[in-house]
Design an enzyme around this catalytic site. Structure first.
Site, PDB file in Angstrom:
ATOM      1  N   ASN A 282       0.837  -1.193   0.000  1.00  0.00           N
ATOM      2  CA  ASN A 282       0.000   0.000   0.000  1.00  0.00           C
ATOM      3  C   ASN A 282       0.875   1.247   0.000  1.00  0.00           C
ATOM      4  OD1 ASN A 282      -2.648   1.592   0.676  1.00  0.00           O
ATOM      5  ND2 ASN A 282      -1.157   2.255   2.199  1.00  0.00           N
ATOM      6  N   GLU A 283       0.912   1.948  -1.119  1.00  0.00           N
ATOM      7  CA  GLU A 283       1.488   3.294  -1.258  1.00  0.00           C
ATOM      8  C   GLU A 283       2.995   3.373  -1.052  1.00  0.00           C
ATOM      9  OE1 GLU A 283      -0.822   6.054   1.096  1.00  0.00           O
ATOM     10  OE2 GLU A 283      -2.578   5.856  -0.203  1.00  0.00           O
TER      11      GLU A 283
END
Length: 695
Positions: A282-283
């Site tokens: 995630n990110e």
């Protein structure tokens, strides 16, 4: 930064929706197993023919210990009385395999598209034949293992098109718009999440017409019950590997640990038909962009990545894909979320998935243009809102009355997002008249969230059926909370549904009607209204057959409640299957027409009940007079019938424990009685309270 070197749930160190509470110690059952032989691994590889009439595959078993007897395999379907057995000879390598073929299999579908059929695969390690007291041969098994599987053909479709490259899921040859939510751990202390709580949360997703849930990378690989419920309920799972918002270290021993962790996770989850995609993180690629870390898309020497200042690339683009290729080759792998494959930007709207945070974060765009900010698959976006009053009173219960106001220290503490006061205030003051009473403030924040997500979802779902699957899905950040507080959740910690949950339920119905006037940015023209504004009306459908519908649009004065011009009505509209059908367009002339609501409705195949409705209002609401609406609500223990003499915005009902509502946060126009079904009320209960915008 210290969290990055510890392989445990990253949200324990705090996040912008949860407090810093970092537990330690074993959190799952610990047991000691003793065996001479056991089934260590059960793997089912299969493939469906292109037109789905036959499934062929191989069941592979790895055995720990010493086993010199036969192995029995069973593929059974108890619901249909089918049971087959396959026998293979023992193998000195401790690996056994059996091939199978099944004609006309019952397939697994997401809910709304078909049944969630599953088969049972069983493997038994049999001891050598022995003689019993009657000199009869007997067999007993040393160890066995069973798991449910569902056969489905799943594809992540990434094909070049006139925009860039598509990104959508196709299940059993059916393209599926993946409207859904992101999921964080449901509690600060994960052992407190019972099977019943898992079921309640996931049923809430299904009840909201959502078809996909994304297990976010800063949490955990969820409990077995979570995934088996997704199988049962027909929910597609986007599964992040548990890396979130960091540049993770890649020294030798931690890479060994990560390889063991990821392999175990994939082996545990791969048989679930609900698993639609594994994503690397995630990110984390956004971290690389934010800090200008080394990233050369043309450098394919993965070992060299470990020597750069962004070594974590090695995990997502080398280590994890190799594990997927070995352990679950039929499940798509996506290196991160967001990830564009262009190698140029994680915010590329033409390819891959996108986290759209320029509403709320970033440049804080007007939420009315949310639909213009999306990409091929919008896997994060949202607007914050306060929870319902009973949740607020839960964490204010020991405070004096002075703390139960919108700017209290207690409410501030229960929102962990940086700058949340300024950002909530910005969106409220831009769109609504200011209030100070806590109940009115809660209502406004929930209405702002519902409106923002509606503008995004409504437009993106329309784009699904336009221009070659322009948008493949949208996952709101976030479905749930891990503690009682203010966040982007659409359902709070106690599973009380905010207005946004109902707004998305309406937008994601199997058939939905949309009506919208072109956005006019009032802030740059100093509140002067546009002279003329184009508007459009359309119908979207996820049904796999064409429908015939009646569609109408009314033009209702906000001040008088009267229709300012004749209703547009079209009979026998052919609604496209799994797509978008444009019905009306026109122009609003603000120079001669008073402010009015566009109110759209549709009926299907001659049915008397309205299938879907939508309204479009002049923006912003703060310029409109909502006094004296003439709202009448007739209540019984099973329903609430609401009428209004003038257009009414955002009528929200009290969320009372034990009471289930079919709708809330509704708009009401004159001549259109709204019926809200109520479950859980008893004779003698006080009527549900409600409020609307401007009440």
């Amino acid at each position: 930064m210290a969290r990055l070197a510890v392989r445990k749930a990253q949200y324990h160190w705090g996040w912008d929706w949860g407090p810093i509470l970092c537990p330690c110690g074993p959190w799952k059952p610990v047991r000691l197993e003793q065996y001479s032989a056991r089934v260590a691994e059960l793997k089912v590889d299969y493939k469906l023919d292109s037109d789905l009439p036959t499934v062929r595959g191989t069941i592979t078993t790895k055995v720990d210990g010493s086993h010199d007897g036969p192995v029995i395999y069973r593929l059974s379907d108890n619901t249909m009385g089918i049971q087959g057995a396959m026998l293979s000879v023992s193998s000195s390598s401790n690996v056994w395999a059996a091939e199978f073929s099944l004609s006309n299999p019952q397939l697994w579908y997401p809910h709304g598209y078909g049944s969630q059929h599953r088969y049972e695969v069983t493997v038994l390690l049999l001891k050598k034949q022995q003689q019993d007291g009657l000199n009869q041969p007997t067999q007993c098994h040393e160890h066995g293992l069973s798991q449910a599987i569902g056969f489905r053909k799943l594809e992540l479709v990434q094909e070049a098109d006139h925009i860039g490259e598509s990104f959508y899921f196709r299940i059993n040859n059916v393209p599926v718009f993946c409207g859904g939510s992101d999921w964080i751990p449901a509690d600060r202390f994960t052992p407190r999440v019972s099977d019943d709580r898992y079921r309640s949360w996931l049923q809430t997703l299904v009840d909201g017409n959502q078809v996909m849930i994304r297990v976010w990378g800063g949490g955990i690989y969820e409990a077995d019950k979570f995934y088996s419920l997704c199988d049962e309920l027909g929910i597609l799972v986007w599964q992040d590997f548990v890396f979130g918002c960091g540049n993770y270290p890649c020294f030798h021993s931690i890479l060994q640990s990560i390889e063991q962790e990821a392999t175990a996770a994939v082996r545990r989850l791969r048989h679930h038909p609900s698993i639609a995609v594994f994503a690397g993180n995630n990110e984390d690629h956004q971290v690389q962009e934010s800090f200008s870390l080394t990233y050369n898309p043309s450098d394919t020497d993965s070992s060299s990545w470990l020597t750069t200042d962004f070594p974590t690339r090695y995990i997502y683009e080398s280590l994890l894909p190799s594990i997927i290729a070995a352990e679950a080759p039929t499940i798509p792998y996506h290196p991160g979320s967001p990830w564009s494959f262009s190698g140029l930007s994680t915010s590329d709207p033409t390819v891959g998935d996108l986290h759209r945070w320029n509403v709320w974060h970033g440049i804080q765009e007007k939420y009315q243009i949310f639909d213009t900010l999306g990409g091929r698959f919008n896997s994060e976006f949202d607007m914050e809102a306060l929870p319902h009053l009973p949740t607020i009173k839960h964490f204010c219960s020991d405070q004096d009355e002075a703390e139960t106001h919108p700017q209290s220290r207690t409410l501030y503490f229960h929102n962990k997002a940086d700058g949340h006061e300024r950002r909530i205030a910005t969106y409220l003051v831009e769109n609504f008249r200011c209030v100070t009473a806590l109940d009115a403030y809660v209502h406004l924040t929930q209405l702002a969230q519902a409106e923002a997500l509606m503008f995004g979802y409504r437009g993106w779902r329309r784009q699904w059926g336009e221009g070659g699957r322009r948008c493949g899905g949208a996952l709101v950040w976030q479905l749930n909370d891990c503690w009682p507080g203010t966040s982007w959740s659409i359902v709070d910690y106690f599973r009380r549904r905010k207005m946004a949950w109902y707004a998305l339920r309406r937008v994601l119905g199997s058939v939905a009607v949309g009506v919208k006037r072109r956005h006019h940015d009032w802030s740059v023209v100093h509140a002067r209204p546009a002279g003329r504004l184009a508007w459009e009306c359309w119908v979207v459908s996820s049904l796999m057959r064409e429908m015939e519908a009646v569609v109408e649009v009314r033009f209702v004065s906000i001040d008088t409640g009267k229709d300012i011009k004749p209703t547009l009505r079209r009979e026998r509209v052919r609604v496209a299957s799994n797509g978008t059908t444009m019905v009306f367009d026109g122009v609003i002339d603000n120079r001669v027409e008073e402010p009015h609501v566009l109110a759209a409705r549709t009926w299907l195949d001659g049915e008397l009940a309205v299938a879907a409705m939508d309204t479009d209002w002049p923006q912003p609401f703060k310029y409109l007079d909502f006094s004296d609406r003439g709202v009448v609500a007739k209540a019984s223990i099973s329903e609430l019938r609401v009428t209004a003499q003038k257009p009414t915005k955002g009528l929200m009902l009290e969320d009372r424990d034990g009471v289930n509502l079919s709708d809330s946060g509704i708009d009401v126009v004159p001549g259109d009685e709204q019926v809200i079904h109520v479950k859980g009320m008893k004779d003698g209960d006080e009527p549900l309270r409600y409020r609307w915008l401007g009440m």
